[in-house]
Design an enzyme around this catalytic site. Structure first.
Site: not given
Ligand code: FAD
Length: 307
Positions: A181, A230, A300
């Site tokens: 992560r 998580s 995380e």
């Molecule tokens: C119901 C649920 C289930 C989930 N299951 C999983 C799972 O199975 N596995 C898992 O790994 N995660 C899981 N997640 C967490 C999350 O969905 C992932 O980590 C996802 O990849 C985050 O993407 P996001 O676009 O929402 O990022 P954000 O939450 O918007 O950002 C996350 C991080 O990435 C950075 N970021 C975002 N976009 C960029 C960009 N373009 N350039 C640079 N930095 C950037 C942000 O600054 C921040 O630090 C889950 C979440 C939920 C709500």
């Protein structure tokens, strides 16, 4: 001058897209908590992104790059500066070349659900593990998101970025170090998009794997309530959820927040939770894990903003 007015002045003459001022982040985070950001800027293309970040940097105004905000907790005091939402940059394409094989390209704001469904349409295998992860490509690459034994590192071929000097670069998979992560991109790097190396597969098999994963998620995760997935990283050989359960904390409530009674590594918003309720539970779990089990539980989820 109030920050919102300063941002208005600084971006007003260069950005014609959508900006919301004093915008509650609870409307944008998957946990549905978080105070107001001075501004939320809806980025739609690379030129806008380069111009906006260039100008904000020049004026020393903080900004935060966000995808779908499914892994971020914004504190109740909100964020001072501009949150740049990348979800408007969402094109996805596929190509085959004899030297590279099947490659899918996606801009940072594309939803993982979109690349998963595109892989079904193109009969390409490799992205099934992303099914049900509600994030964007940029957020997933940044976090090295993973599930069901696979992570982004297993499929990423190259990542295009905007560095802190405002230069666009492409980094090959070998130039990026991926951990659990986390990734090695320098602080301030903005992911513009990624290329994924996929294999030709059979549509029915791909669909079946996706459905199995979605069913398993439905059974295990509290998808009926807002969450950020998580909350804590697992430790080697020890699942954080199991540890929390063993400490007797499963189901515990604080205000509108609850340590899920379905999966103890999820903290859910049962309605009107404040970020402080969620963070109170996070802290309680960490203190208890340290005191009773000698374990440092690392989050995380990413926590930003002011109390
Ligand atoms: C119901 C649920 C289930 C989930 N299951 C999983 C799972 O199975 N596995 C898992 O790994 N995660 C899981 N997640 C967490 C999350 O969905 C992932 O980590 C996802 O990849 C985050 O993407 P996001 O676009 O929402 O990022 P954000 O939450 O918007 O950002 C996350 C991080 O990435 C950075 N970021 C975002 N976009 C960029 C960009 N373009 N350039 C640079 N930095 C950037 C942000 O600054 C921040 O630090 C889950 C979440 C939920 C709500």
């Amino acid at each position: 001058m109030a920050a919102r007015n300063e941002i208005k002045e600084v971006l007003g003459d260069i950005f014609a897209g959508k900006i919301l001022y004093d915008e509650p982040m609870s409307l944008h985070t998957s946990l549905a908590v978080g105070g107001s950001a001075d501004a939320v800027v809806f980025i739609e293309n690379e030129d806008q992104l380069a111009q906006v970040t260039g100008r904000l940097r020049e004026k020393e105004i903080d900004f935060y790059i966000a995808g779908n905000l499914t892994n971020v907790i914004v504190r109740d005091g909100g964020y001072r500066g501009a949150v740049l939402l990348m979800t408007g940059m969402k094109e996805v394409g596929c190509e085959y070349t004899p030297q590279d094989g099947y490659v899918m390209s996606a801009l940072a704001g594309a939803a993982l659900a979109k690349i998963v469904s595109r892989s079904v349409a193109e009969e390409l295998t490799g992205l099934e593990f992303c099914a049900g992860i509600p994030g964007s490509v940029g957020g997933a690459v940044w976090m090295n998101a993973g599930a069901y034994g696979k992570e982004m590192k297993d499929v990423v071929k190259a990542v295009s970025i905007l560095n802190t000097d405002g230069e666009k670069k492409t980094m090959n998979r070998e130039e990026i170090s991926f951990g659990y992560r986390r990734t090695s991109f320098p602080v301030g790097t903005i992911i513009l998009g990624a290329k994924f190396k996929l294999e030709k597969g059979e549509r029915s098999g791909i669909k079946e794997r996706i459905n199995d994963i979605l069913q398993s998620r439905q059974a295990k995760h509290p998808l009926e309530f807002p969450s950020a997935g998580s909350v804590f990283k697992n430790m080697p050989g020890q699942a954080a959820g199991k540890l929390i359960e063993d400490m007797g904390l499963k189901g515990m409530k604080a205000g509108g927040a609850q340590i899920s009674s379905k999966h103890a590594n999820f903290i859910v918003n049962r309605g009107n939770a404040a970020a402080a309720d969620i963070l109170g539970l996070v802290e309680l779990i960490q203190i208890k894990a340290k005191k009773e089990r000698g374990v440092n539980l690392e989050t995380e989820v990413v926590i930003i903003g002011e109390d």
